[in-house]
Scaffold this motif. Structure first.
Motif, PDB file in Angstrom:
ATOM      1  N   ASP A 107       0.833  -1.710   0.154  1.00 20.27           N
ATOM      2  CA  ASP A 107      -0.214   0.411   0.433  1.00 20.27           C
ATOM      3  C   ASP A 107       0.414   1.385   0.354  1.00 20.27           C
ATOM      4  O   ASP A 107       0.334   2.738  -0.648  1.00 20.27           O
ATOM      5  N   GLN A 108       2.128   1.450   0.052  1.00 17.23           N
ATOM      6  CA  GLN A 108       3.372   2.677   0.219  1.00 17.23           C
ATOM      7  C   GLN A 108       4.151   2.696  -1.113  1.00 17.23           C
ATOM      8  O   GLN A 108       3.768   3.523  -1.308  1.00 17.23           O
ATOM      9  N   VAL A 109       4.207   1.587  -1.305  1.00 22.82           N
ATOM     10  CA  VAL A 109       5.648   1.772  -3.193  1.00 22.82           C
ATOM     11  C   VAL A 109       4.923   0.456  -3.911  1.00 22.82           C
ATOM     12  O   VAL A 109       4.230  -0.479  -3.461  1.00 22.82           O
ATOM     13  N   ARG A 110       5.417   0.557  -5.146  1.00 19.60           N
ATOM     14  CA  ARG A 110       5.705  -0.222  -6.210  1.00 19.60           C
ATOM     15  C   ARG A 110       7.165  -0.727  -6.649  1.00 19.60           C
ATOM     16  O   ARG A 110       7.809   0.588  -7.067  1.00 19.60           O
ATOM     17  N   ILE A 111       7.572  -1.813  -7.152  1.00 18.26           N
ATOM     18  CA  ILE A 111       9.073  -1.936  -7.262  1.00 18.26           C
ATOM     19  C   ILE A 111       8.862  -2.605  -8.664  1.00 18.26           C
ATOM     20  O   ILE A 111       7.984  -3.068  -8.883  1.00 18.26           O
ATOM     21  N   MET A 112       8.951  -2.007  -9.829  1.00 17.09           N
ATOM     22  CA  MET A 112       9.324  -2.725 -11.036  1.00 17.09           C
ATOM     23  C   MET A 112      10.169  -2.387 -11.930  1.00 17.09           C
ATOM     24  O   MET A 112      11.220  -1.907 -11.835  1.00 17.09           O
ATOM     25  N   GLY A 113      10.761  -3.606 -12.226  1.00 17.29           N
ATOM     26  CA  GLY A 113      11.804  -4.443 -13.026  1.00 17.29           C
ATOM     27  C   GLY A 113      12.088  -4.057 -14.569  1.00 17.29           C
ATOM     28  O   GLY A 113      10.313  -4.854 -14.604  1.00 17.29           O
ATOM     29  N   LEU A 114      12.578  -3.481 -15.281  1.00 15.72           N
ATOM     30  CA  LEU A 114      12.452  -3.057 -16.745  1.00 15.72           C
ATOM     31  C   LEU A 114      13.446  -4.355 -17.489  1.00 15.72           C
ATOM     32  O   LEU A 114      14.787  -3.863 -17.008  1.00 15.72           O
ATOM     33  N   SER A 115      13.003  -4.635 -18.556  1.00 12.74           N
ATOM     34  CA  SER A 115      14.453  -6.144 -19.271  1.00 12.74           C
ATOM     35  C   SER A 115      14.284  -5.767 -20.160  1.00 12.74           C
ATOM     36  O   SER A 115      13.346  -5.637 -21.404  1.00 12.74           O
ATOM     37  N   PHE A 116      15.418  -5.202 -21.627  1.00 10.84           N
ATOM     38  CA  PHE A 116      16.021  -4.892 -22.249  1.00 10.84           C
ATOM     39  C   PHE A 116      16.068  -5.899 -22.741  1.00 10.84           C
ATOM     40  O   PHE A 116      16.750  -6.284 -22.603  1.00 10.84           O
ATOM     41  N   SER A 117      15.694  -5.730 -24.031  1.00  9.99           N
ATOM     42  CA  SER A 117      16.804  -6.340 -25.491  1.00  9.99           C
ATOM     43  C   SER A 117      17.723  -6.711 -25.952  1.00  9.99           C
ATOM     44  O   SER A 117      18.332  -7.838 -26.161  1.00  9.99           O
ATOM     45  N   GLU A 118      18.412  -4.954 -25.474  1.00 13.67           N
ATOM     46  CA  GLU A 118      19.924  -5.311 -24.822  1.00 13.67           C
ATOM     47  C   GLU A 118      19.899  -4.355 -24.734  1.00 13.67           C
ATOM     48  O   GLU A 118      19.787  -3.239 -23.836  1.00 13.67           O
ATOM     49  N   PHE A 119      21.770  -4.379 -23.539  1.00 16.64           N
ATOM     50  CA  PHE A 119      22.102  -3.301 -22.653  1.00 16.64           C
ATOM     51  C   PHE A 119      23.859  -3.064 -23.140  1.00 16.64           C
ATOM     52  O   PHE A 119      24.335  -3.625 -23.555  1.00 16.64           O
ATOM     53  N   TRP A 120      24.480  -1.812 -22.390  1.00 20.07           N
ATOM     54  CA  TRP A 120      25.685  -1.379 -23.320  1.00 20.07           C
ATOM     55  C   TRP A 120      26.844  -2.085 -23.107  1.00 20.07           C
ATOM     56  O   TRP A 120      27.101  -2.199 -23.811  1.00 20.07           O
ATOM     57  N   ARG A 121      26.320  -3.278 -22.145  1.00 21.02           N
ATOM     58  CA  ARG A 121      27.305  -3.565 -20.556  1.00 21.02           C
ATOM     59  C   ARG A 121      26.953  -5.420 -20.507  1.00 21.02           C
ATOM     60  O   ARG A 121      25.717  -4.957 -20.398  1.00 21.02           O
ATOM     61  N   PRO A 122      27.631  -6.500 -20.779  1.00 26.76           N
ATOM     62  CA  PRO A 122      27.024  -7.547 -20.738  1.00 26.76           C
ATOM     63  C   PRO A 122      27.504  -7.031 -18.980  1.00 26.76           C
ATOM     64  O   PRO A 122      27.520  -6.739 -17.943  1.00 26.76           O
ATOM     65  N   MET A 123      26.114  -7.994 -17.905  1.00 26.39           N
ATOM     66  CA  MET A 123      24.895  -7.778 -16.647  1.00 26.39           C
ATOM     67  C   MET A 123      25.204  -9.178 -16.229  1.00 26.39           C
ATOM     68  O   MET A 123      24.666 -10.045 -16.563  1.00 26.39           O
ATOM     69  N   GLU A 124      25.774  -9.828 -15.266  1.00 26.89           N
ATOM     70  CA  GLU A 124      25.358 -10.724 -14.340  1.00 26.89           C
ATOM     71  C   GLU A 124      24.659 -10.753 -12.744  1.00 26.89           C
ATOM     72  O   GLU A 124      24.646 -11.213 -12.116  1.00 26.89           O
ATOM     73  N   THR A 125      23.883  -8.697 -12.570  1.00 24.57           N
ATOM     74  CA  THR A 125      23.503  -8.791 -12.015  1.00 24.57           C
ATOM     75  C   THR A 125      22.332  -9.622 -11.282  1.00 24.57           C
ATOM     76  O   THR A 125      21.533  -9.187 -12.267  1.00 24.57           O
ATOM     77  N   THR A 126      21.863  -9.422 -10.368  1.00 26.61           N
ATOM     78  CA  THR A 126      20.732 -10.100  -9.628  1.00 26.61           C
ATOM     79  C   THR A 126      19.789  -9.030  -8.949  1.00 26.61           C
ATOM     80  O   THR A 126      20.441  -8.146  -8.284  1.00 26.61           O
ATOM     81  N   VAL A 127      19.063  -9.200  -8.471  1.00 27.47           N
ATOM     82  CA  VAL A 127      17.890  -8.070  -7.461  1.00 27.47           C
ATOM     83  C   VAL A 127      17.416  -8.898  -7.320  1.00 27.47           C
ATOM     84  O   VAL A 127      16.595  -9.728  -7.510  1.00 27.47           O
ATOM     85  N   THR A 128      17.131  -8.844  -5.432  1.00 32.64           N
ATOM     86  CA  THR A 128      16.773  -9.513  -5.280  1.00 32.64           C
ATOM     87  C   THR A 128      15.417  -9.122  -4.112  1.00 32.64           C
ATOM     88  O   THR A 128      15.738  -7.399  -3.530  1.00 32.64           O
TER      89      THR A 128
END
Length: 320
Positions: A107-128
């Motif tokens: 009731d206070q916040v919303r967290i959105m995650g966006l995934s692009f078809s490409e990103f400017w650098r390789p990434m393996e970062t996770t979101v928890t």
């Protein structure tokens, strides 16, 4: 606020900067503030880089505050300006619409995650979030529920460590723009300044982000204050960052009327007044406080906030 700065603002008829930037912290650690900005003609390139470094700092504060002219702002501008952009354009910068995920909502916040078809650098970062691990999230958005709306106030890119923040909109505007970005270190260079992260976790109960750093250790970024005037983030490292900056502000300056940040004011160690300069003329300082923003409206992201870095503290809150 220093008398010279205040008198200038009063002469300009701009009231509110004293409240915007707040007083100097007086007892904070003094850190190295350096400028590695480069001139450009293209308004869509981040050419401003203000770096903060100290082997002692374990915690500090970042604030985004509406610019001093916000109360008189009647027309906002946020559309991209591709004038004099030789190697990039609207066509080359347009990407397919991202896949959007709701990672968390209450009731206070919303967290959105966006995934692009490409990103400017390789990434393996996770979101928890809440023990759930999600991969391939290129952009996290935090939306605060306020007056019947969900207002986006944080945009964070796990793949390179870039953040944008802004306060809630003032009463006379429905929406405000992002402007300057910042990175929480250790700051490395990979085509541009970045922070390498292994994981970005968010705790909605404490409104705190936990960053697992690729070089080891963690940084915690807590939303300490959020209202229609400012957003305050308190940053704490579990160990100081040595040998490289612990934070960098990134922004854009072409001219004072076409900039996301145009000026800088620093309170140097033991100084009795603020030192003010145009952002591109500034070189370096040893300072306890740094404000970066605009005193006159720009044609680019007019409503974007000013930024303040201060409250630098060492182990156990030590300052000097």
């Amino acid at each position: 606020m220093a008398r010279t700065l205040l008198s200038r603002l009063l002469a300009l008829g701009i009231l509110g900067f004293a409240a915007t930037a707040q007083a100097a912290t007086l007892d904070g650690l003094a850190v190295q503030v350096t400028n590695t900005s480069e001139p450009v003609l293209c308004a869509e390139k981040d050419n401003v880089a203000i770096n903060f470094a100290s082997p002692e700092v374990k915690s500090f504060r970042i604030e985004a505050v509406h610019p001093a002219y916000m109360g008189s702002l009647k027309q906002d501008r946020w559309e991209p300006d591709w004038t004099a952009c030789e190697d990039i354009s609207e066509a080359t910068s347009t990407k397919p619409h991202p896949v959007m995920h709701t990672l968390y909502e209450d009731d206070q916040v919303r967290i959105m995650g966006l995934s692009f078809s490409e990103f400017w650098r390789p990434m393996e970062t996770t979101v928890t979030i809440g023990g759930k691990v999600t991969r391939n999230i290129h952009l996290m958005q935090l939306l605060k529920k306020h007056k019947g709306k969900a207002e986006e106030v944080i945009a964070m890119y796990p793949g390179d460590g870039y953040w944008r923040i802004k306060p809630l909109p003032p009463q006379h505007l429905e929406w405000t723009a992002y402007g300057s970005s910042f990175i929480v270190g250790p700051i490395e260079f990979d085509q541009r300044p970045i922070a390498n992260l292994k994981d970005v976790a968010f705790d909605p109960k404490t409104m705190t982000f936990a960053l697992t750093l690729a070089k080891g250790g963690k940084a915690h970024v807590a939303v300490a204050n959020l209202n229609e005037e400012r957003m305050t983030l308190d940053v704490e490292f579990d160990q100081p960052v040595t040998g490289m900056p612990f934070a960098t502000l990134r922004s854009m300056y072409v001219t004072e009327f076409n900039a996301d940040v145009a000026r800088i004011a620093v309170r140097e160690q033991k100084a009795r007044s603020w030192r003010e300069e145009m952002i591109m003329n500034f070189r370096d300082a040893t300072a306890t406080d740094a404000w970066m923003g605009r005193l006159v409206p720009s044609r680019h992201n007019t409503s974007a906030p000013d930024m303040m870095f201060n409250h630098f503290r060492g182990p156990l809150g030590a300052s000097r």
